[in-house]
Design a protein around this motif. Structure first.
Motif, PDB file in Angstrom:
ATOM      1  N   VAL A 196      -5.852   8.827  -6.729  1.00 12.75           N
ATOM      2  CA  VAL A 196      -4.969   7.811  -6.165  1.00 12.75           C
ATOM      3  C   VAL A 196      -3.895   8.418  -5.279  1.00 12.75           C
ATOM      4  CG1 VAL A 196      -3.169   6.188  -6.776  1.00 12.75           C
ATOM      5  CG2 VAL A 196      -5.346   6.112  -7.959  1.00 12.75           C
ATOM      6  N   ASN A 251      -6.078  -0.293  11.690  1.00 12.95           N
ATOM      7  CA  ASN A 251      -4.774   0.039  12.235  1.00 12.95           C
ATOM      8  C   ASN A 251      -4.550  -0.659  13.566  1.00 12.95           C
ATOM      9  OD1 ASN A 251      -2.742   1.970  11.047  1.00 12.95           O
ATOM     10  ND2 ASN A 251      -4.638   3.031  10.510  1.00 12.95           N
ATOM     11  N   TRP A 296      -3.742  10.193  -0.813  1.00 11.12           N
ATOM     12  CA  TRP A 296      -3.142   9.986   0.501  1.00 11.12           C
ATOM     13  C   TRP A 296      -1.637  10.099   0.542  1.00 11.12           C
ATOM     14  CZ3 TRP A 296      -1.410   5.010  -0.351  1.00 11.12           C
ATOM     15  CH2 TRP A 296      -2.303   4.048  -0.787  1.00 11.12           C
ATOM     16  N   ARG A 297      -1.058  10.471  -0.556  1.00  9.79           N
ATOM     17  CA  ARG A 297       0.374  10.722  -0.483  1.00  9.79           C
ATOM     18  C   ARG A 297       0.642  12.023   0.283  1.00  9.79           C
ATOM     19  NH1 ARG A 297       4.105  10.543  -5.747  1.00  9.79           N
ATOM     20  NH2 ARG A 297       4.308   8.349  -5.294  1.00  9.79           N
ATOM     21  N   ALA A 337       1.972   9.882   7.138  1.00 10.18           N
ATOM     22  CA  ALA A 337       1.666   8.620   7.814  1.00 10.18           C
ATOM     23  C   ALA A 337       1.862   8.787   9.313  1.00 10.18           C
ATOM     24  CB  ALA A 337       2.574   7.515   7.317  1.00 10.18           C
ATOM     25  N   TRP A 367      -3.571   4.261   4.892  1.00  7.46           N
ATOM     26  CA  TRP A 367      -4.479   3.523   4.018  1.00  7.46           C
ATOM     27  C   TRP A 367      -5.413   2.597   4.802  1.00  7.46           C
ATOM     28  CZ3 TRP A 367       0.867   3.386   3.609  1.00  7.46           C
ATOM     29  CH2 TRP A 367       1.488   2.310   4.221  1.00  7.46           C
ATOM     30  N   MET A 368      -5.310   2.610   6.133  1.00  6.50           N
ATOM     31  CA  MET A 368      -6.188   1.741   6.921  1.00  6.50           C
ATOM     32  C   MET A 368      -7.077   2.598   7.811  1.00  6.50           C
ATOM     33  SD  MET A 368      -3.658  -1.138   8.418  1.00  6.50           S
ATOM     34  CE  MET A 368      -2.433  -1.961   7.412  1.00  6.50           C
ATOM     35  N   THR A 369      -8.276   2.075   8.073  1.00  2.84           N
ATOM     36  CA  THR A 369      -9.136   2.756   9.036  1.00  2.84           C
ATOM     37  C   THR A 369      -8.532   2.606  10.421  1.00  2.84           C
ATOM     38  OG1 THR A 369     -10.416   0.768   9.458  1.00  2.84           O
ATOM     39  CG2 THR A 369     -11.202   2.217   7.700  1.00  2.84           C
ATOM     40  N   PRO A 421       0.829   4.426  -4.649  1.00  2.00           N
ATOM     41  CA  PRO A 421       0.766   5.652  -5.458  1.00  2.00           C
ATOM     42  C   PRO A 421       1.815   5.658  -6.561  1.00  2.00           C
ATOM     43  CG  PRO A 421       0.571   6.200  -3.146  1.00  2.00           C
ATOM     44  CD  PRO A 421       0.902   4.730  -3.206  1.00  2.00           C
ATOM     45  N   PRO A 461       0.813  -1.225   0.000  1.00  2.39           N
ATOM     46  CA  PRO A 461       0.000   0.000   0.000  1.00  2.39           C
ATOM     47  C   PRO A 461       0.842   1.268   0.000  1.00  2.39           C
ATOM     48  CG  PRO A 461      -0.411  -1.317   1.996  1.00  2.39           C
ATOM     49  CD  PRO A 461       0.498  -2.106   1.135  1.00  2.39           C
ATOM     50  N   PHE A 506     -10.385   7.321   8.734  1.00  2.00           N
ATOM     51  CA  PHE A 506      -8.999   7.191   8.298  1.00  2.00           C
ATOM     52  C   PHE A 506      -8.143   8.196   9.073  1.00  2.00           C
ATOM     53  CE2 PHE A 506     -11.084   5.050   4.832  1.00  2.00           C
ATOM     54  CZ  PHE A 506     -10.181   4.030   4.541  1.00  2.00           C
TER      55      PHE A 506
END
Ligand SMILES: Nc1ncnc2c1ncn2[C@@H]1O[C@H](COP(=O)(O)OP(=O)(O)O)[C@@H](O)[C@H]1O
Ligand SMILES: [Mg+2]
Lengths: 251, 262, 280
Positions: free
Chosen positions: B254, C112, B257-258, B262, C106-108, B183, B179, C147
């Motif tokens: 797409v 997570n 979310w980049r 994180a 990318w995870m809820t 991207p 994942p 998210f």
């Protein structure tokens, strides 16, 4: 010190490929019209050099490339700058430019052949067209991308227009423009090879196409390798020029 | 001041200015075509082009060629992109594979894509198989590169989370690396899509037997039918436009979310 | 030592497991042919269920220390044990909360947290229940399907805490868990963490650059100094939980620690950095 696995692997894998290739031909697993040995390719290479055939084709191709690329890239630069700097030019020519940009250059080959014939003019025009768009786009985008604040700073200090251009516009845009020129050089080479293959009357492409029609696999392979080496060499050369031109950036 | 500009624009829509070059060009073109004489062979009137479009459309020829080109591009994308993604994954996950494969990948990549055609033609003939191989190859290169780069760039800080929760190799790949690289992988696929369209037209021009827009253009050129050539260019261009539009839209989606940390 | 064991603090749920012991830890990085001594002769014993805060200037090796305990880095001298067992590699018994939440975008939130249970040998239902319970524990009920980018910084950090607690680790390691949050959220989450700790009773080792935070939460505050990283001071906080921030004892201890930290002849810059809190 332990042996450098990276070095070993990256040298041995291409070597292994060559050895397998040579071995497969040595055991005659395929007829020679299907696979010739690396040594036969080297011999063919020697042959086309000795007869002067390669040099002749290559010099024709490269002359064409030089003419078409220089014309296309410089026109592209001028057009891109005009498009970015003048609102009127942008309003009038912008949509046409954006629309034509979507059409793959190769698709113009049949039309240009009908309009211009298959002579030198056609080849120069098609290469010029390939070179034009990446440079024009890069010039347009990078001038448009210069932050407004740069201009505000210069007007604050009442800088004359030539200072504006030499001290702000050029340094701010040159890296992207050069990147566009580099892309257009690669594209030009690709399109040139394609055009020469289609028209097949002279140049490296013709040498390959003739080789194919005469089932001379060795000559075709020489052509493939030369096309790759030239493409790589041109890109490398330009990369060096680019690094040289941009050395102030890292300094 | 602002009000004035606004009014001016309301009465003189600026986009009309953009129509000046194509309209002038078409007028000039029609004028040349009407002149006849030396240029008669090359320049065809717009009416002729329109007629050609109608003819090709009603005979089903256009649909056949277009469908065949599109099918070639998409199957090339599927095959080349699929293999490319697998190779990219292998190179991205294993250093030895990266070291062994990258010199080969990088040297093959230097050859202009259509330059392979004479060689492939000798091996597989000048039919659909050869064309498909080249088109797939044009999708292969960018997908390998972007898959590989995407996996390489997965941050150690994310991998550390996987280690803390004792994920095994497969779990780490599937839950984190894939994942995180997605991207970039999509960027590669988008580029591959654009490349396959270009190379499809290219291979069809070169090996012009069989169906396809490129083949149709090439055959029309041999018969000096500029009207057909122009109709083909129109469709090649429209498809190029549609692909670029699609790419722009999809990448916004797409890559959304980049931008999110994180 | 006049340390009052946490077991005597009223209202605290006590576990018999979660004793962490570090003995003579030495850690160095080899950096461009140079050796960088990060930790030297670091020893610390943490009781089961104890809350230990570690403060120290930026770069003194706090994160490195936590990575060693977590098992993310195995190259060091000395021994680290959990309940007498030497630690090797990561383990679900040792949870870790990073300064940045490190939720996967990318995870809820739910996924997570469930990720932490991937390799627990329990039924699907049991996993789902654990996840739901821990989401409730950190007060994020209703955000299961959200998210990470839809969560505020404070909520994301709570989710990260839930993720590290969902395995019910014997010891929870927290590396400046609130460092990136604004002052108000921070005070709020400190209260939450205290509540969770009291409810869960697992051992906690928390790194912070905020002396007040260290004192408010910790049974003990360990003060470190840099070059090489070592313990220079230990302060016992003999106050019952939950605590009153205005307590004069805390204020006195805070002055004591700050004085200790400002009084370092060999690293005059460290305090400035410590107070600014740019510990990244
Ligand atoms: N992977 C690494 N390689 C080299 N040096 C490192 C590495 N990780 C940390 N360091 C160095 O070790 C020292 C301590 O780092 P860290 O434990 O992050 O300090 P703290 O968390 O107390 O701010 C710093 O000087 C840092 O530069
Ligand atoms: Mg740290």
């Amino acid at each position: 010190m332990k042996p450098d696995l990276k070095l070993i692997l990256s040298v041995s894998s291409p070597l292994l490929l060559l050895i397998v290739w040579q071995a497969v031909t040595a055991f005659k697993l395929f007829p020679p019209e299907v696979l010739v040995s690396p040594t036969a390719v080297v011999a063919a290479f020697g042959e086309v050099i000795a007869t002067g055939e390669l040099q002749r084709h290559l010099s024709e191709s490269l002359t064409r490339l030089a003419g078409g690329f220089t014309t296309g890239a410089s026109l592209g630069l001028l057009f891109g700058l005009a498009l970015a700097l003048s609102k009127t030019v942008e309003q009038v020519f912008g949509p046409t430019f954006q629309a034509l940009r979507q059409i793959p250059v190769l698709a113009f080959i049949p039309m240009l052949i009908l309009l211009l014939g298959i002579d030198e003019v056609f080849k120069i025009v098609i290469i010029a067209k390939a070179a034009f768009f990446p440079v024009a786009l890069a010039a347009y985008d990078s001038v448009k991308g210069v932050p407004k604040s740069y201009f505000e700073v210069s007007s604050l200090y009442r800088a004359p227009w030539w200072v504006l251009i030499s001290k702000i516009l050029i340094p701010a845009t040159i890296p992207n423009i050069l990147a566009g020129v580099r892309l257009s050089l690669t594209r030009s080479w690709l399109v040139l090879v394609a055009a020469e293959l289609i028209v097949a009357d002279s140049g490296l492409g013709q040498m390959m196409e003739m080789g194919r029609q005469m089932f001379r696999l060795d000559i075709v392979m020489v052509g493939v390798i030369v096309a790759g080496v030239i493409g790589f060499g041109l890109d490398r050369l330009f990369q060096l020029l680019q690094a040289h031109a941009l050395r102030w950036k890292t300094a | 001041m602002t009000l004035k500009t606004l009014n001016l624009n309301a009465f003189k829509p600026v986009w009309l200015l953009g129509l000046i070059p194509p309209v002038l060009f078409l007028l000039w073109w029609d004028h040349e075509a009407a002149k006849g004489g030396a240029n008669a062979l090359a320049f065809v009137s717009l009416a002729q082009v329109g007629q050609a479009l109608i003819d090709m459309f009603s005979s089903g020829e256009l649909a056949l060629s277009y469908g065949s080109s599109l099918g070639r591009a998409l199957s090339g994308l599927l095959i080349g992109g699929g293999i490319g993604t697998l190779v990219g994954i292998a190179m991205g996950l294993s250093k030895p594979v990266e070291w062994a494969a990258s010199p080969i990948y990088n040297s093959f990549r230097q050859v202009p894509i259509l330059g392979w055609l004479p060689l492939i033609g000798l091996w597989f003939g000048s039919g659909d198989l050869s064309k498909l191989i080249i088109v797939a190859l044009s999708a292969f290169y960018p997908t390998v590169l972007y898959t590989f780069e995407g996996l390489k760039q997965v941050e150690a800080r994310l991998l550390d989370v996987g280690r803390v929760y004792r994920l095994n190799g497969w779990q780490t790949f599937w839950r984190i690396q894939w994942p995180a690289a997605l991207p970039s992988i999509f960027t590669g696929l988008f580029q591959a899509l654009a490349f396959t369209w270009i190379s499809t037209i290219g291979v069809e021009l070169l090996f012009s037997s069989g169906a396809g827009l490129g083949a149709m253009m090439q055959q029309a050129q041999l018969q000096a039918r500029l009207d057909i050539v122009l109709v083909c260019i129109l469709f090649v261009g429209l498809t190029g436009f549609a692909i670029n539009f699609l790419i722009k839209r999809l990448s916004q989606h797409v890559l959304s979310w980049r931008s999110v940390r994180a | 030592m006049d340390y009052v064991p946490h077991s005597q603090i009223p209202g605290h749920k006590v576990k018999q497991t979660g004793a962490v012991s570090l003995k003579g830890i030495k850690k160095q990085f080899n950096f461009k042919d140079r050796e960088l001594k990060v930790l030297s002769e670091f020893s610390l014993d943490v009781q089961p269920g104890e809350f230990v805060s570690i403060v120290g200037p930026s770069g003194c090796g706090k994160s490195t220390l936590l990575r060693l305990i977590a098992g993310l880095d195995d190259t060091y001298d000395g021994t680290i044990t959990l309940d007498g067992q030497r630690v090797a590699g990561t383990s679900l018994e040792r949870g870790l909360v990073f300064q940045d939440h490190r939720l996967f975008p990318w995870m809820t939130l739910e996924d997570n947290i469930a990720l932490a249970l991937t390799n627990r040998q329990i039924s699907k239902d049991a996993k789902a229940k654990l996840v739901a319970d821990h989401i409730a524990l950190v007060g994020l009920k209703g955000f299961e399907k959200a998210f990470p980018h839809q969560l505020s910084g404070g909520m994301a950090q709570r989710a990260a805490i839930a993720r590290s607690l969902v395995n019910e680790p014997k010891v929870l390691l927290l590396d400046e868990p609130f460092g990136a949050l604004d002052a108000l959220t921070r005070v709020h989450l400190q209260g939450e963490l205290q509540r969770i700790w009291l409810a869960q009773g697992s051992t906690m080792i928390m790194i912070t650059h905020d002396v007040e935070e260290a004192l408010y939460l910790g049974d003990r505050v360990v003060v470190m100094q840099a070059n090489p990283g070592r313990i220079t001071h230990t302060v016992d906080v003999n106050l019952p939980h939950p605590r009153d921030r205005a307590s004069p004892v805390l204020h006195r201890l805070k002055d004591e620690i700050l004085a200790e930290l400002t009084n370092v002849p060999e690293a005059p810059n460290s305090v400035v950095r410590l107070i600014k809190g740019d510990d990244q």
